[in-house]
Design an enzyme around this catalytic site. Structure first.
Site, PDB file in Angstrom:
ATOM      1  N   ARG A  62      96.473 -23.860  80.885  1.00  0.00           N
ATOM      2  CA  ARG A  62      95.089 -23.370  80.836  1.00  0.00           C
ATOM      3  C   ARG A  62      94.288 -24.049  79.747  1.00  0.00           C
ATOM      4  NH1 ARG A  62      98.207 -18.821  82.578  1.00  0.00           N
ATOM      5  NH2 ARG A  62      98.704 -18.345  80.422  1.00  0.00           N
TER       6      ARG A  62
ATOM      7  N   GLU B 220     109.868 -15.243  72.792  1.00  0.00           N
ATOM      8  CA  GLU B 220     110.467 -13.924  72.595  1.00  0.00           C
ATOM      9  C   GLU B 220     111.989 -13.991  72.861  1.00  0.00           C
ATOM     10  OE1 GLU B 220     108.267 -11.030  74.719  1.00  0.00           O
ATOM     11  OE2 GLU B 220     109.343  -9.352  73.780  1.00  0.00           O
TER      12      GLU B 220
END
Ligand code: AMP
Length: 178
Positions: free
Chosen positions: A61, A98
């Site tokens: 993006r 994560e």
């Protein structure tokens, strides 16, 4: 168009891609002609008065916002891509997710020594991706002129992390939580 209007054009999808995550979907902002134009202008505006030699956009993006920001600032565009996508000689930078690690890469010759580079992405969360981008550009000789994001999630600390590295980091809108 005001920043509040830009925020209204961003769609929030609860529990995507997994439970507990509020996904900030900027495709609805990109799809809106006035919203997209306003977002691109606002990303570029803080840096319009200075010398910017290149915009570096982070896949994927960051490419969509970064291209028109580069055009607006009158400079070229450098793609920072996921591992294995760039065709020429690259250097890579690992960063922590994560769960596990990932690597982004840039062409070794994408920036000349001393060139001032503006980093663009759609969203900053923990700042792991942006920090890796800062390291990559610095390793190939660039100077970080700043970093501009559409969305900041302040509770995740990415903006603070970039500022602690001395980066002039900006975001158009912020959301509480993750
Ligand atoms: P980080 O490295 O933690 O700052 O994560 C930033 C990257 O992950 C950006 O490229 C975003 O596109 C994506 N991302 C992280 N959290 C979200 C979220 N809540 N909504 C949409 N994209 C996200």
């Amino acid at each position: 168009m005001l920043v509040d209007d830009v925020k209204r054009l961003i769609r929030t999808i609860p529990d995507y891609p997994k439970p507990g995550i509020m996904f900030r979907d900027v495709t609805t902002l990109m799809r809106d002609a006035a919203g997209f134009k306003a977002a691109v202008s606002a990303l570029a505006a803080p840096f319009a008065g200075q010398r910017i030699d290149a915009v570096a956009g982070i896949e994927a993006r960051g490419f969509i916002f970064g291209g028109p920001v580069a055009e607006q600032l009158g400079c070229g565009f450098v793609p920072i891509r996921k591992k294995g996508k760039l065709p020429w000689t690259t250097i890579g930078q690992q960063y922590t997710l994560e769960y596990g690690v990932d690597t982004i890469e840039v062409h070794l010759d994408a920036v000349r020594t001393g060139e001032r580079v503006l980093i663009i992405d759609d969203l900053i969360a923990t700042g792991g991706t942006a920090e890796a981008a800062v390291k990559l550009i610095t390793r190939i000789g660039g100077i970080i002129a700043g970093a501009s994001f559409v969305v900041d999630l302040p509770e995740l600390g990415g903006m603070k992390l970039l500022k602690s590295l001395g980066v002039d980091a900006r975001a158009l809108v912020a959301y509480d939580g993750h």
